[in-house]
Design a protein around this motif. Structure first.
Motif, PDB file in Angstrom:
ATOM      1  N   TYR A   7       0.856  -1.293  -0.124  1.00 49.26           N
ATOM      2  CA  TYR A   7      -0.127  -0.036   0.005  1.00 49.26           C
ATOM      3  C   TYR A   7       0.648   1.224  -0.123  1.00 49.26           C
ATOM      4  O   TYR A   7       0.536   2.418   0.185  1.00 49.26           O
ATOM      5  N   GLY A   8       2.254   1.136  -0.105  1.00 44.47           N
ATOM      6  CA  GLY A   8       2.995   2.046  -0.405  1.00 44.47           C
ATOM      7  C   GLY A   8       3.592   2.853   0.854  1.00 44.47           C
ATOM      8  O   GLY A   8       4.192   4.031   0.932  1.00 44.47           O
ATOM      9  N   VAL A   9       3.113   2.122   2.117  1.00 48.54           N
ATOM     10  CA  VAL A   9       3.717   2.803   3.527  1.00 48.54           C
ATOM     11  C   VAL A   9       5.190   2.797   3.576  1.00 48.54           C
ATOM     12  O   VAL A   9       5.862   1.711   3.208  1.00 48.54           O
ATOM     13  N   LYS A  10       5.755   3.915   4.058  1.00 50.12           N
ATOM     14  CA  LYS A  10       7.039   3.935   3.829  1.00 50.12           C
ATOM     15  C   LYS A  10       8.074   4.021   5.163  1.00 50.12           C
ATOM     16  O   LYS A  10       8.916   4.352   5.489  1.00 50.12           O
ATOM     17  N   ASP A  11       7.074   3.995   6.439  1.00 53.13           N
ATOM     18  CA  ASP A  11       7.500   4.280   7.648  1.00 53.13           C
ATOM     19  C   ASP A  11       7.979   2.779   8.443  1.00 53.13           C
ATOM     20  O   ASP A  11       7.085   1.826   8.669  1.00 53.13           O
ATOM     21  N   SER A  12       9.212   2.570   8.416  1.00 47.34           N
ATOM     22  CA  SER A  12       9.677   1.507   9.318  1.00 47.34           C
ATOM     23  C   SER A  12       9.329   1.064  10.528  1.00 47.34           C
ATOM     24  O   SER A  12       9.571   0.109  11.429  1.00 47.34           O
ATOM     25  N   LEU A  13       8.898   2.322  11.344  1.00 46.65           N
ATOM     26  CA  LEU A  13       8.820   2.404  12.695  1.00 46.65           C
ATOM     27  C   LEU A  13       7.064   2.347  12.690  1.00 46.65           C
ATOM     28  O   LEU A  13       6.508   2.517  13.801  1.00 46.65           O
ATOM     29  N   ASN A  14       6.375   1.894  11.745  1.00 45.10           N
ATOM     30  CA  ASN A  14       4.876   1.552  11.673  1.00 45.10           C
ATOM     31  C   ASN A  14       4.807   0.364  10.769  1.00 45.10           C
ATOM     32  O   ASN A  14       3.915   0.390  10.068  1.00 45.10           O
ATOM     33  N   MET A  15       5.198  -0.828  11.433  1.00 40.45           N
ATOM     34  CA  MET A  15       4.870  -2.083  10.676  1.00 40.45           C
ATOM     35  C   MET A  15       3.409  -2.294  10.678  1.00 40.45           C
ATOM     36  O   MET A  15       3.197  -3.223   9.462  1.00 40.45           O
ATOM     37  N   GLY A  16       2.770  -2.080  11.591  1.00 40.95           N
ATOM     38  CA  GLY A  16       1.440  -2.655  11.580  1.00 40.95           C
ATOM     39  C   GLY A  16       0.540  -2.165  10.233  1.00 40.95           C
ATOM     40  O   GLY A  16       0.125  -2.820   9.819  1.00 40.95           O
ATOM     41  N   ALA A  17       0.980  -0.907   9.979  1.00 42.30           N
ATOM     42  CA  ALA A  17       0.226  -0.295   8.708  1.00 42.30           C
ATOM     43  C   ALA A  17       0.919  -0.929   7.552  1.00 42.30           C
ATOM     44  O   ALA A  17      -0.092  -0.968   6.435  1.00 42.30           O
ATOM     45  N   CYS A  18       2.121  -1.270   7.731  1.00 46.53           N
ATOM     46  CA  CYS A  18       2.563  -2.109   6.239  1.00 46.53           C
ATOM     47  C   CYS A  18       1.833  -3.447   6.219  1.00 46.53           C
ATOM     48  O   CYS A  18       1.687  -3.939   4.864  1.00 46.53           O
ATOM     49  N   MET A  19       1.646  -3.979   7.223  1.00 47.40           N
ATOM     50  CA  MET A  19       1.227  -5.469   7.151  1.00 47.40           C
ATOM     51  C   MET A  19      -0.268  -5.779   7.066  1.00 47.40           C
ATOM     52  O   MET A  19      -0.815  -6.877   6.645  1.00 47.40           O
ATOM     53  N   ALA A  20      -0.803  -4.647   7.827  1.00 48.81           N
ATOM     54  CA  ALA A  20      -2.453  -4.731   7.718  1.00 48.81           C
ATOM     55  C   ALA A  20      -3.303  -5.230   6.347  1.00 48.81           C
ATOM     56  O   ALA A  20      -3.991  -5.935   6.286  1.00 48.81           O
ATOM     57  N   PRO A  21      -2.894  -4.567   5.338  1.00 49.84           N
ATOM     58  CA  PRO A  21      -3.405  -4.882   4.233  1.00 49.84           C
ATOM     59  C   PRO A  21      -3.179  -6.351   3.529  1.00 49.84           C
ATOM     60  O   PRO A  21      -4.043  -6.962   2.927  1.00 49.84           O
ATOM     61  N   ALA A  22      -1.966  -6.715   3.923  1.00 51.95           N
ATOM     62  CA  ALA A  22      -1.646  -8.100   3.594  1.00 51.95           C
ATOM     63  C   ALA A  22      -2.574  -9.163   4.197  1.00 51.95           C
ATOM     64  O   ALA A  22      -3.206 -10.243   3.829  1.00 51.95           O
ATOM     65  N   ALA A  23      -2.963  -8.865   5.573  1.00 51.40           N
ATOM     66  CA  ALA A  23      -3.507  -9.688   6.461  1.00 51.40           C
ATOM     67  C   ALA A  23      -4.974  -9.583   5.948  1.00 51.40           C
ATOM     68  O   ALA A  23      -5.704 -10.642   5.728  1.00 51.40           O
ATOM     69  N   ALA A  24      -5.464  -8.468   5.648  1.00 47.05           N
ATOM     70  CA  ALA A  24      -6.861  -8.087   5.017  1.00 47.05           C
ATOM     71  C   ALA A  24      -7.132  -9.138   3.808  1.00 47.05           C
ATOM     72  O   ALA A  24      -7.922  -9.841   3.519  1.00 47.05           O
ATOM     73  N   ASP A  25      -6.167  -8.986   2.842  1.00 45.94           N
ATOM     74  CA  ASP A  25      -5.945  -9.815   1.611  1.00 45.94           C
ATOM     75  C   ASP A  25      -6.261 -10.976   1.940  1.00 45.94           C
ATOM     76  O   ASP A  25      -6.827 -11.836   1.291  1.00 45.94           O
ATOM     77  N   VAL A  26      -5.358 -11.754   2.581  1.00 49.22           N
ATOM     78  CA  VAL A  26      -5.392 -13.082   2.895  1.00 49.22           C
ATOM     79  C   VAL A  26      -6.663 -13.666   3.803  1.00 49.22           C
ATOM     80  O   VAL A  26      -6.973 -14.808   3.397  1.00 49.22           O
ATOM     81  N   ILE A  27      -7.139 -12.956   4.547  1.00 45.35           N
ATOM     82  CA  ILE A  27      -8.235 -13.438   5.299  1.00 45.35           C
ATOM     83  C   ILE A  27      -9.610 -13.393   4.477  1.00 45.35           C
ATOM     84  O   ILE A  27     -10.356 -14.167   4.520  1.00 45.35           O
ATOM     85  N   TYR A  28      -9.886 -12.049   3.775  1.00 47.68           N
ATOM     86  CA  TYR A  28     -10.698 -12.158   2.644  1.00 47.68           C
ATOM     87  C   TYR A  28     -10.881 -13.333   1.668  1.00 47.68           C
ATOM     88  O   TYR A  28     -11.613 -14.028   1.404  1.00 47.68           O
ATOM     89  N   GLN A  29      -9.692 -13.650   1.254  1.00 48.12           N
ATOM     90  CA  GLN A  29      -9.368 -14.591   0.285  1.00 48.12           C
ATOM     91  C   GLN A  29      -9.834 -16.194   1.020  1.00 48.12           C
ATOM     92  O   GLN A  29     -10.329 -16.926   0.320  1.00 48.12           O
ATOM     93  N   HIS A  30      -9.267 -16.112   1.919  1.00 51.07           N
ATOM     94  CA  HIS A  30      -9.465 -17.354   2.808  1.00 51.07           C
ATOM     95  C   HIS A  30     -10.915 -17.647   2.896  1.00 51.07           C
ATOM     96  O   HIS A  30     -11.452 -18.755   2.838  1.00 51.07           O
ATOM     97  N   LEU A  31     -11.713 -16.672   3.489  1.00 55.12           N
ATOM     98  CA  LEU A  31     -13.094 -16.905   3.893  1.00 55.12           C
ATOM     99  C   LEU A  31     -13.823 -17.057   2.670  1.00 55.12           C
ATOM    100  O   LEU A  31     -14.794 -17.894   2.309  1.00 55.12           O
ATOM    101  N   LYS A  32     -13.477 -16.582   1.361  1.00 53.65           N
ATOM    102  CA  LYS A  32     -14.100 -16.576   0.147  1.00 53.65           C
ATOM    103  C   LYS A  32     -13.769 -18.162  -0.462  1.00 53.65           C
ATOM    104  O   LYS A  32     -14.557 -18.942  -0.853  1.00 53.65           O
ATOM    105  N   ASP A  33     -12.484 -18.576  -0.381  1.00 57.93           N
ATOM    106  CA  ASP A  33     -12.165 -19.901  -0.888  1.00 57.93           C
ATOM    107  C   ASP A  33     -12.758 -21.123  -0.109  1.00 57.93           C
ATOM    108  O   ASP A  33     -13.291 -22.135  -0.831  1.00 57.93           O
ATOM    109  N   PHE A  34     -12.816 -20.719   1.170  1.00 57.05           N
ATOM    110  CA  PHE A  34     -13.338 -21.860   2.095  1.00 57.05           C
ATOM    111  C   PHE A  34     -15.061 -21.743   2.421  1.00 57.05           C
ATOM    112  O   PHE A  34     -15.772 -22.578   2.922  1.00 57.05           O
TER     113      PHE A  34
END
Lengths: 339, 339
Positions: A196-223
């Motif tokens: 998502y273009g986040v550039k703050d290495s001291l705000n890792m939560g913001a960097c990772m949250a979109p990936a978590a949302a993506d895989v959870i969304y896909q998981h619920l859809k797949d299953f």
């Protein structure tokens, strides 16, 4: 044909489950003073583990945790066909030096703090396919080594912004088997790199949250499942900042996980008393929380089924200092009580 | 049960082979001036690939090579279920930034220069088990980025000892499929970390040779084969120094591979004219040699069956500067002409 199945675009469902035959966790002193202290197998007061450097200490931690997992499984290293392992250090040196004496064929993995999900996924795939009767999945992180490599050496004494997380000094090791075990892996959803273009290495939560949302969304859809089909959806180390972003991103997709969401990074320390700011992070964060609290709750019947989603920030000092963003990745693993 | 089999202590034999549906290679100018120049798909004159840094250049190289492999397979990214990929840079940034736009679930791998063997192994395991119809295995290395990270920045102009190897600027990408393809993977032997205590980061061949000897010995034992059952046993990047050690170590075990042994690091450059000293190295070395020369020879019937053994030196500047040795690892892959 084996009884494995490709489900949807990114998932596998294991009709024959893969059992978690044993799980072990070792943590450092700060984690040992936190709310989960009673769930860890061993708390070490000296975070160097008696070695001369943080890195050697992390290797020693991986070695001890792996031995403990083998002991609990009543196995020897010879009974394990593959090691799926990784850590946060460049070129996986904690893994290399920590695990080489076991003399087990090694698949070295790097998924930043999502590596526990990657290791459990590939390990379960191997056991389910009959490639191995038993595998060992091990990941670790270490506060001293990680700060030195990714941010500033501890001696520098930099101030940490409130959005920053604290890298867990901890290692989780799991023996996955085709038989035995009171908990089991029944499916996986493998994540993509999401940026998502986040550039703050001291705000890792913001960097990772979109990936978590993506895989959870896909998981619920797949299953074809809903959040309430899980007793908990457990992310790795989003922290307070990342959790908010995750819930909002999923809500935008009309998925509400607020009631079942839990983040390992938010339960491993006691804030603000332990002064970690946004919570815990690192491969070890989700690994030791799974080996301790999460599997305990499943074993004693509190929970029947959880979705375990370690989250990784694909950060390098080189890419970061060259002005690149910090993309994220997350891998989801379905863990259930043995029927 | 699927038709896969555990063979011996460390190997798998695929009764249903996994096909190499396409292979692509892109290299830099030095490799493009070497003896294998006619076997590469693309030779790029500007090793930055038009980008601002070596690292971004390497990412661009991985992207272009992967696109080429997809094109050759007449596939789109959506047809690929998993990416198995890695590089030599800390936290796999070449992979992260180079491959994220493909939007394919990623297993990030690190096995130093053995990563091509690791990626082909896990990729073939996934296809053979039915977890994926098609996967993409991609690895790369880059001289500029690797020297900067592991040794000295190029601008420093250090002298290189005669035992040192030259990191190949190159990327190899392979689409593995359950059908089609004129070459195929029929078995693998997964290597262990092997440490003979060598501490010279400018003598990588000596660090890796014991691991190569170990996995080749185990492979022949597991499959009950002799060296002459292979048209070639091809190591990744031992160079001249490492090759001698490998042959001697195996001879001590009464195995003579001298007649069939070939090392990618020794054929990719024209020495002493190209002044690389002990030969080529890096993940890309074995990857582009396989994608070009090795598969060509199999396709045109010169060879029926080879054992491909990428070799990795598990070197980190941190562990090295802390006085640790450089252990090695190698993974073996059996590649044959389609029957």
């Amino acid at each position: 044909m084996a009884d494995k199945k490709q489900i949807g675009a990114q998932s596998l469902s294991f009709d024959t489950p893969v059992y978690i035959r044993s799980a072990a966790s070792i943590v450092g002193p700060k984690e040992g003073n936190g709310p989960l202290k009673d769930t860890f197998d061993r708390i070490v007061e000296d975070a160097t583990f008696g070695k001369d450097s943080w890195e050697e200490g992390e290797s020693e931690m991986m070695k001890q945790t792996s031995m403990l997992a083998l002991e609990k499984a009543k196995m020897k290293a010879e009974d394990i066909r593959y090691l799926f392992a990784g850590d946060l250090l460049g070129q996986l040196i904690a893994t290399t030096f920590g695990l080489m004496d076991f003399n087990i064929p090694l698949f070295g993995l790097y998924g930043a703090c999502s590596t526990m999900g990657e290791a459990l996924s590939l390990g379960a795939m191997s056991v389910n396919a009959g490639y191995a009767d038993n595998v060992l999945a091990v990941v670790s992180s270490h506060f001293g080594g990680a700060e030195k490599q990714f941010r500033f050496p501890l001696e520098y004494g930099n101030q940490r912004p409130m959005s920053s997380t604290w890298t867990v000094t901890g290692c989780g090791a799991f023996v996955l088997s085709k038989e035995y075990g009171d908990t089991m892996i029944t499916g996986i959803t493998t994540g993509k790199v999401v940026d998502y273009g986040v550039k703050d290495s001291l705000n890792m939560g913001a960097c990772m949250a979109p990936a978590a949302a993506d895989v959870i969304y896909q998981h619920l859809k797949d299953f074809k499942r809903k959040p309430e089909d899980y007793d908990r959806i457990v992310t790795g180390d989003l922290g307070k900042v990342g959790k908010e972003i995750l819930c909002k991103l999923l809500k935008d997709q009309k998925i509400d996980i607020a009631d079942v969401h839990m983040d390992c990074g938010m339960v491993i320390y006691d804030d603000p008393e332990q002064d970690t700011h946004s919570g815990g992070s690192g491969c070890g964060c989700s690994a030791v929380t799974l080996a301790g609290k999460l599997l305990n709750e499943i074993r004693r019947g509190e929970w029947e089924r959880i979705l375990f989603v370690p989250t990784g920030a694909l950060l390098s000092t080189v890419s970061y200092n060259e002005g690149r963003s910090v993309p994220g990745i997350a891998h989801a693993v379905v863990i259930e009580r043995r029927k």
